[in-house]
Structure formats: C-alpha cells, structure tokens
Design an enzyme around this catalytic site. Structure first.
Site, PDB file in Angstrom:
ATOM      1  N   ILE A 160       0.811  -1.314   0.088  1.00 16.27           N
ATOM      2  CA  ILE A 160      -0.060   0.143  -0.056  1.00 16.27           C
ATOM      3  C   ILE A 160       0.901   1.470   0.098  1.00 16.27           C
ATOM      4  CG2 ILE A 160      -1.821   1.515   1.392  1.00 16.27           C
ATOM      5  CD1 ILE A 160      -2.903  -1.485   2.396  1.00 16.27           C
TER       6      ILE A 160
ATOM      7  N   SER B  73      -3.957   2.712   8.594  1.00 16.00           N
ATOM      8  CA  SER B  73      -3.771   1.451   9.407  1.00 16.00           C
ATOM      9  C   SER B  73      -4.677   1.567  10.603  1.00 16.00           C
ATOM     10  CB  SER B  73      -2.267   1.150   9.866  1.00 16.00           C
ATOM     11  OG  SER B  73      -1.637   1.109   8.686  1.00 16.00           O
ATOM     12  N   ARG B  74      -4.675   0.653  11.709  1.00 14.24           N
ATOM     13  CA  ARG B  74      -5.110   0.961  12.865  1.00 14.24           C
ATOM     14  C   ARG B  74      -4.912   2.385  13.549  1.00 14.24           C
ATOM     15  NH1 ARG B  74      -9.680  -1.300  12.730  1.00 14.24           N
ATOM     16  NH2 ARG B  74      -9.659  -0.545  15.094  1.00 14.24           N
TER      17      ARG B  74
ATOM     18  N   ASP C 299      -8.957   6.534   8.833  1.00 11.60           N
ATOM     19  CA  ASP C 299      -9.840   5.526   8.406  1.00 11.60           C
ATOM     20  C   ASP C 299     -10.160   4.536   9.542  1.00 11.60           C
ATOM     21  OD1 ASP C 299     -11.521   4.256   6.412  1.00 11.60           O
ATOM     22  OD2 ASP C 299     -10.089   2.695   6.134  1.00 11.60           O
TER      23      ASP C 299
ATOM     24  N   GLU D 148     -14.580   1.084  17.639  1.00  7.84           N
ATOM     25  CA  GLU D 148     -15.355   0.796  16.662  1.00  7.84           C
ATOM     26  C   GLU D 148     -16.536   0.011  16.789  1.00  7.84           C
ATOM     27  OE1 GLU D 148     -13.244  -0.331  13.088  1.00  7.84           O
ATOM     28  OE2 GLU D 148     -11.877   1.512  13.287  1.00  7.84           O
TER      29      GLU D 148
ATOM     30  N   HIS E 283     -13.597   2.944   8.514  1.00  4.53           N
ATOM     31  CA  HIS E 283     -13.001   1.947   8.338  1.00  4.53           C
ATOM     32  C   HIS E 283     -13.406   1.246   6.852  1.00  4.53           C
ATOM     33  CE1 HIS E 283     -10.450  -1.605  10.204  1.00  4.53           C
ATOM     34  NE2 HIS E 283     -10.057  -1.568   8.687  1.00  4.53           N
TER      35      HIS E 283
END
Length: 322
Positions: free
Chosen positions: A151, A231-232, A256, A261, A286
């Site tokens: 990525i 990423s997280r 993101d 969540e 996400h």
C-alpha cells in the site's frame, strides 16, 4: 454440510452458489453484533468470516467450535485473538493485497482532503460561511510514509508521479526499486516526522507498532503538515494526538479507523477527537478497503481459502504460523 457465518461481507449470488456447491452453508449476519450476540450466532458454525467491526476475541473463540477464521482483508491482528486461536487449534487466514490499491487511493483522498480542507470548506460553505483561506501546494513538498509495504508503495508512486512529491519512508527493509524509480529515501522515524509535509501511516498493527507515534514524534512535525492513517488508529497515541492538534503542532489528522469501533458519540468519546472541527480531524468508518473491485478480489480469496481448507485442511492464505 459445513456452516459459515459472515458479517458485513458482500458475497454475490454466484459466490454463494460456489460455496454451496463446495458443501458450505452460508449464514449471513449483517451489521455489528457485539460479542455476546456473535457467540450466539456462531454456536452451530465451523467457519467465521470476519467483516466489519466484530472481532474473534478470546471469549468468542473459547465459547464456540470454530475450525477456521477468515479475516476479510489484510490486517487481521486487531480482529483475531491469535493466542486463543492457536491454543484451541483454530486456523486463521486473510486476503492479502486484495484491496491494496483501493486503500492507497483512499489514503490519497484523505491526504488531499486534509491539505485542501475540502470537507471543512464544504460544510462551512453550506452553513453560509465564506472561508476563503489559504491552503498549500503539494508539488515539490515531502511525503513521509510509515510502513512501506504494498500500500505504501502505491501511495508513494501516485504522489510522486502526480504531484512531484519527494518521498521519505520508514520500513524494516530497503525498497530498492522505489528508490531507483522515484528517488524514495529510507530514513529513521525521527527524521521522517521532522522533514515531511504530509505523513501517511500504512504500517501493520502489532505490539511493536502500538503507539509508535506519540508526543515526541507529533511535536516534531511541521505546523502546516498533515497526518493520515489508513492503518489501525492505535499506531498513534490518542492523547498525544489530541494535544498536538489543540496546540497546532500539526494542521490536521485524517484517519480511516478509530480507537473504538463503531465510534462513540461525541459526548462519549474518551479521547475528544470526534469533537474537533473538520479542518482538524477527519475520519471515515474503516472503509478504505471498500471498493467494488476490492470486495470482488476479497470474496474470491475467501472462497479459495475455504475450498482449500475443505480439501486439504489448510487455507491458501494461512497466517496461523506467523
């Protein structure tokens, strides 16, 4: 028949028929279930295909008779308790690189939004405000990428070729092809944080990367710079991020994912980031992976994993031994 539960995955009728023909009965549970409801839904299942916000926690794994867990995407680490899975003999697999370019595109979109303040300008203009403020030009500036995997490599190529950005990166390994093709330069994290105008985090979540961006790193950023994370969220310390944004140590952060969540309400947000204006903090739920094409790729890899598991007791993209 083997029974599989999937949450928030978009299998086509053709995909479902392929699985049925292979001896797999599909059980769909759309939306977020929560741990207790998920355990209930999994009681008669052999396979759990994780999409969305639900997780295969230690309690979920120990309370069910799962044989295979397939994460719908690449970053399974925050969604599957690997120790519990290994202890109980549950195989775990994922769909590596199926959505890499789509995630890269989303990261670029967040970066552009953060720099050009599109979301904030849109929302304030619709409220009859006329905020004709200056932003800054990407051309010739420096992009820092934390985690130069597939990525990150796509993002570097897009931003260098489209905007003539210089690229710095942090990675365990040197990326000689990118260094040759676009002049990317491998540096330490401290150097990247200080010299970059825009920073994108694509590193995988792990105990080693948890809170890797903290107060020291954020305080060293340029005041006009932006921080993007696909990423997280946990790679960035939330308290330090909120403080840095409040004190204008950086201009904007765009994520993101979030530290909880689905996200809480602004009033119940422990970290206070959701209350920040859109020119300070941008968030998407996400969804970076979520293009039609990426989902088709992931569906195909999930099916491949399951059929391989049925035939050989080993999914194609097994991560259990990692």
């Amino acid at each position: 028949m083997i029974k599989a539960l999937f949450t928030e995955c978009l299998f086509s009728d053709k995909d479902i028929k392929t699985l049925l023909d292979a001896g797999v009965e599909i059980k769909k549970a759309p939306g977020y279930l929560g741990e207790e409801k998920l355990i209930e839904e999994l009681q008669d299942c052999d396979i759990y295909i994780i999409g969305g916000a639900d997780k295969a926690s230690e309690k979920v794994i120990k309370s069910t008779d799962l044989k295979l867990i397939n994460f719908y995407g690449t970053g399974y680490e925050n969604y599957v308790d690997m120790e519990a899975a290994k202890e109980k003999g549950v195989l775990v697999c994922n769909t590596p690189k199926a959505n890499a370019y789509t995630v890269a595109e989303h990261a670029v979109a967040l970066l552009l939004d953060a720099v050009k303040q599109i979301t904030w300008l849109n929302n304030t203009t619709k409220q009859a405000e006329w905020n004709r403020r200056d932003t800054w030009t990407l051309e010739g500036k420096t992009l820092g990428i934390v985690g130069m995997g597939t990525i990150g490599g796509y993002i570097a190529g897009i931003m260098h070729r489209a905007f003539n950005m210089n690229v710095l990166y942090v990675s365990r390994d040197s990326k000689t092809t990118l260094e040759k093709e676009i002049g990317a330069k491998k540096v330490d994290l401290d150097v990247l944080m200080k010299e970059s105008d825009a920073i994108v985090i694509t590193a995988s979540y792990s105990p080693e990367t948890l809170n890797m961006i903290g107060e020291k790193e954020l305080n060293s950023m340029k005041s006009h710079s932006v921080l993007v994370c696909t990423s997280r969220a946990e790679l960035v310390n939330p308290e330090s991020l909120k403080k840095a944004l409040d004190e204008n140590k950086l201009a904007c952060a765009a994520f993101d994912s979030y530290y909880k969540e689905p996200v809480p309400t602004k009033e119940n947000d422990t970290w206070g980031l959701l209350s920040l204006p859109d020119n300070k903090f941008i968030i998407t739920p996400h969804t970076a992976y979520g293009s039609k094409e990426a989902k088709e790729n992931m569906n195909a890899m999930v099916i491949e994993n399951i059929i391989s598991f049925i035939k050989t007791q080993k999914p194609t993209y097994d991560v259990t031994q990692k």
